[in-house]
Write an enzyme that holds these catalytic residues in place. Structure first.
Site, mmCIF file in Angstrom:
data_model
loop_
_atom_site.group_PDB
_atom_site.id
_atom_site.type_symbol
_atom_site.label_atom_id
_atom_site.label_comp_id
_atom_site.label_asym_id
_atom_site.label_seq_id
_atom_site.Cartn_x
_atom_site.Cartn_y
_atom_site.Cartn_z
ATOM 1 N N LYS A 107 0.836 -1.193 0.086
ATOM 2 C CA LYS A 107 0.075 0.364 -0.165
ATOM 3 C C LYS A 107 0.647 0.630 0.006
ATOM 4 O O LYS A 107 0.747 2.867 -0.583
ATOM 5 C CB LYS A 107 -0.803 -0.031 1.097
ATOM 6 C CG LYS A 107 -1.978 -0.900 1.854
ATOM 7 C CD LYS A 107 -2.795 -0.919 0.985
ATOM 8 C CE LYS A 107 -4.245 -1.589 0.784
ATOM 9 N NZ LYS A 107 -4.004 -3.322 0.162
HETATM 10 C C1 LIG Z 1 -4.466 -4.654 -0.447
HETATM 11 C C2 LIG Z 1 -3.627 -5.987 -0.570
HETATM 12 C C3 LIG Z 1 -3.085 -7.025 -1.696
HETATM 13 C C4 LIG Z 1 -4.667 -6.618 -2.729
HETATM 14 O O1 LIG Z 1 -4.697 -5.606 -3.690
HETATM 15 P P1 LIG Z 1 -6.041 -5.651 -3.786
HETATM 16 O O2 LIG Z 1 -5.541 -4.432 -4.667
HETATM 17 O O3 LIG Z 1 -6.711 -4.976 -3.184
HETATM 18 O O4 LIG Z 1 -6.235 -6.522 -5.616
HETATM 19 C C5 LIG Z 1 -3.138 -7.768 -1.681
HETATM 20 N N1 LIG Z 1 -1.847 -8.304 -0.116
HETATM 21 C C6 LIG Z 1 -1.807 -7.524 0.001
HETATM 22 C C7 LIG Z 1 -0.524 -7.039 0.730
HETATM 23 C C8 LIG Z 1 -2.661 -6.163 0.361
HETATM 24 O O5 LIG Z 1 -2.165 -5.274 1.873
#
Ligand SMILES: *Cc1c(COP(=O)(O)O)cnc(C)c1O
Length: 491
Positions: A107
């Site tokens: 993120k």
């Molecule tokens: C947010 C997240 C995802 C999923 O990503 P999306 O964009 O919601 O599909 C996968 N793995 C981790 C560790 C995340 O924090």
């Protein structure tokens, strides 16, 4: 006005779309012309990662006056490596490590950039109010948002996390957050309690207009904001450029990407890269045991009426993948009426079915697969034994699906598997899978994992236990609204 809602002809400039997040009709903002507007993707490949980010974000959000400066402020010196998202060879394929940012979460890529986009939009749109980000988090988003927004002028941030719903490491990351404009508070209950409480507070504040004249307005940091999606397009280019540089592919050759998916933001960014001309082959959507998307991409029926399973890859435990709505809009050639209809059916009945033509258009690019808990554990263990690569449970889901995909596809160009979390975020699950010693708390388990693997603990996670706790509030979900109103003047 480049951006349009997925549910009506409502339009907005990019800066306004970033400030609003969601469109007034409940739809998500998309650029319907993205595939038509020319972009020099080949020129882009010769730039540095920050140079690529400037070019790509400048193309996606052309209304911003000085993207170069915003990118510099967001990323320079903040990530572990100058590549931002390093590409690591694992077996015959490649893992793109998206977790090398300040909070060791994928993120970070988006949430380092979003505050810059929000503040610049605020300046350009002549908004005087301070923008206060209100977020409910199941872990990673909260910390990454705190890190991105702390001490950014013209913004404040309030994060609520479920007292029973985050790991000790995630909690420690949040409650030790410094910054004059931040506030972190635990909510008794699980993530659903916390999230619905925050949603209700949002709606109540909107309805009542209590913030009018207070010089504050609320916004959210979740992935429906186009300002969170756009920065994610960049690493598809970074990975591709790196494969060309290493001679693994010739420029122009198509590369398949496998993406561990929850809310469909990460993988949709890959589709945007493809629309911009990058030779993206197939986008493989990897789900954990919550396999709503696997079923949808196989049958055309999106059915959320099923048990919510708690897995070892919690960031992918999602039954409503919001960003899929943007793909439906693009796959139907911008048929807002049809998209709005499906979203209504989803809200009212919990299910919708797309027509053959739409499903075919989607399946021309997207493949799907899923991975259960046992397969995820087995993949972490095998990848460590055979390739000496330590992966977290989210990445394991993608590695498992990649393996099955390759078995079906046959030999071909290398795959890029996106890796979304550091193994140190999930020390117990990883230690269990590689047969390590599970004694001690999560912090001790991190150290066990470091000794066993020789991979150093990321800087942001080391010494977390010793840092002073700055946020100790715990409230009930019914108190969220009052809490927001009490704190908001001080942010
Ligand atoms: C947010 C997240 C995802 C999923 O990503 P999306 O964009 O919601 O599909 C996968 N793995 C981790 C560790 C995340 O924090």
């Amino acid at each position: 006005m480049l951006y349009q809602s997925t549910r009506s002809s409502e339009r907005a400039a990019d800066t306004a779309a970033v400030l609003r997040g969601i469109a007034p009709d409940g739809g998500l903002y998309v650029d319907p012309m993205l595939g038509e507007r020319p972009f020099d993707w080949q020129g882009c490949l010769r730039l540095s990662p920050l140079g690529m980010a400037e070019k790509i974000l400048g193309h996606l959000l052309p209304g911003y006056a000085d993207m170069g400066a915003l990118v510099e402020r967001a990323y320079a010196g903040k990530f572990e490596t100058e590549e931002l998202t390093p590409l690591v060879k694992v077996g015959e394929d490649y893992v793109l490590e998206l977790f090398r940012g300040p909070t060791s979460a994928f993120k970070d890529v988006a949430l380092s950039m979003l505050p810059q986009l929000v503040t610049a939009a605020r300046r350009q749109e002549g908004v005087e109010d301070k923008i206060v980000i209100l977020t409910a988090t199941s872990g990673d988003t909260g910390k990454a948002a705190l890190e991105g927004f702390h001490d950014v002028d013209g913004t404040g941030i309030l994060v609520f996390f479920p007292a029973d719903g985050v790991s000790p490491v995630q909690k420690a990351q949040m409650v030790t957050q410094s910054g004059a404009n931040v506030k972190v508070c635990a909510v008794r209950g699980n993530f659903d309690d916390c999230q619905s409480g925050v949603k209700q507070a949002f709606a109540a504040i909107d309805r009542s207009g209590v913030l009018a004249g207070k010089g504050r307005r609320l916004s959210s940091a979740n992935s429906i904001n186009i300002g969170r999606l756009a920065p994610q397009v960049v690493y598809y280019f970074i990975a591709y450029a790196e494969l060309v540089r290493r001679g693994a592919i010739a420029e122009g050759e198509r590369v398949d990407y496998v993406v561990p998916t929850g809310n469909f933001g990460d993988i949709l960014a890959g589709y945007f890269a493809r629309l911009m001309g990058l030779p993206v082959g197939r986008l493989v959507c990897a789900s954990n045991a919550n396999r709503v998307l696997t079923d949808f991409l196989t049958t055309g029926v999106y059915d959320k009426r099923r048990a919510f399973l708690k897995t070892s890859s919690p960031s992918m435990d999602i039954l409503i993948s919001s960003n899929l709505e943007r793909l439906l809009f693009l796959a139907t050639g911008g048929d807002t009426e049809r998209v709005a209809g499906w979203m209504r059916e989803l809200a009212e009945m919990g299910v919708y079915r797309v027509d053959e033509q739409t499903l075919d258009a989607i399946r021309a690019v997207f493949s799907a697969g899923c991975c259960d808990e046992e397969q995820s554990r087995e993949t972490i263990g095998r990848t460590w034994r055979e390739d000496r690569y330590l992966c977290d449970p989210h990445t394991a889901v993608a590695l498992h699906v990649a393996r099955e995909y390759k078995r079906a596809r046959g030999a071909g160009t290398p795959l890029v598997v996106l890796s979304t979390a550091s193994p140190y975020k999930f020390p117990a699950a990883v230690l269990r899978a590689v047969g390590g010693d599970l004694s001690g708390d999560e912090f001790e388990q991190m150290e066990t994992l470091e000794r066993l693997s020789g991979v150093p603990i990321p800087k942001g996670l080391r010494g977390l236990k010793e840092r002073p706790v700055l946020h100790e509030d715990v409230i009930d979900r019914e108190e969220i609204l009052d809490y927001v109103l009490r704190q908001i003047d001080e942010l």
